[in-house]
Design an enzyme around this catalytic site. Sequence first.
Site, PDB file in Angstrom:
ATOM      1  N   SER A 141       0.809  -1.219   0.000  1.00  0.00           N
ATOM      2  CA  SER A 141       0.000   0.000   0.000  1.00  0.00           C
ATOM      3  C   SER A 141       0.839   1.265   0.000  1.00  0.00           C
ATOM      4  CB  SER A 141      -0.944   0.004   1.214  1.00  0.00           C
ATOM      5  OG  SER A 141      -1.743  -1.138   1.235  1.00  0.00           O
ATOM      6  N   HIS A 191       0.855   4.363   5.084  1.00  0.00           N
ATOM      7  CA  HIS A 191       0.220   5.056   3.960  1.00  0.00           C
ATOM      8  C   HIS A 191       0.703   6.495   3.861  1.00  0.00           C
ATOM      9  CE1 HIS A 191      -3.399   2.051   4.159  1.00  0.00           C
ATOM     10  NE2 HIS A 191      -2.274   1.493   3.749  1.00  0.00           N
TER      11      HIS A 191
END
Length: 312
Positions: A141, A191
């Site tokens: 991610s 993230h």
Amino acid sequence: MLPLLAYQVVTQYNRLQGKPITVGLLATNTLIHLRPGFLRSVIPSIDDVWFNAYLILKYKDLKRFFLSPFYHVGDSHLAYNMISLLWKGIQLESSMGSTKFASMVGALLVMSQGITLLLVKSLLFFNYEKPYYHEYSVGFSGVLFAMKVVLGSQSESYTYVHGVRVPSSHAAWLELILIQIVSPGVSFLGHLGGILAGILFLRLKGMNLGSDPLAVLIRSVGRILSRPLGFFCRLNPFRHRRIFGGGTVGRRQTSVDTWRCRACTFDNSCLLPRCEMCGTDRQDRAMPSRRLSHRFDLTPEELRRRRLERFG
């Protein structure tokens, strides 16, 4: 979820042709997640590669630093990330080329992991209660968020993030917030580190610091490997002739009375000072321009008329 991922790959098969880095990343992540029997002795288990700032910094465990992005917790985690990689990879590799795309992915992976490590370490100085320092995380991610930032910088239009219409340059920030609301257990700093890595990559790229050393290395390795691979491909009796790319336009064979255009590879008469196909000026020095008669110095209108007569 895995059949859904396979369906997405099949539907994008035509667009994946000529995208070796995207295909390689998809295959690598999927094989590591499935861990087939013949690779179990080679591929470490997920317990050995969790990204954990405490273990990485205390024991200098670089295996966790570099391998954790390629592992996923479950099928849904893998499918969501790989479908996102499929969409982003096709667009970026098409616009950048495979060598630069591979260089960018490698840089974003290292930068996103490094920035995440710095963010986790910096929170210790503020005595932050949430134990990010001992948190375990895996997944691609962070790199995908960085790729989303790079992709958004190439577009001035709007995009939709979970049904919300936002400028493409702000899509990564909105997705960061929405994912954290929907799934509070995901790695927020991972993230965020990916977004900051994408921004830093664009800043460094905009500074025009010269040739990318990683891209030069990848290109050099590709040239070295292309020679033995090309030799074995020529030995294959079942190989098909190429039907696109790398060919020439015009006559099949060149002769001494022709010159080849560097722009479109069309074979022109040596009496013409510019390409009859695209109008590019002649670049080779085999025949000096002073030896050309003035009557062959065609105007753009005459070139256009001749092209229409010849090619319809």
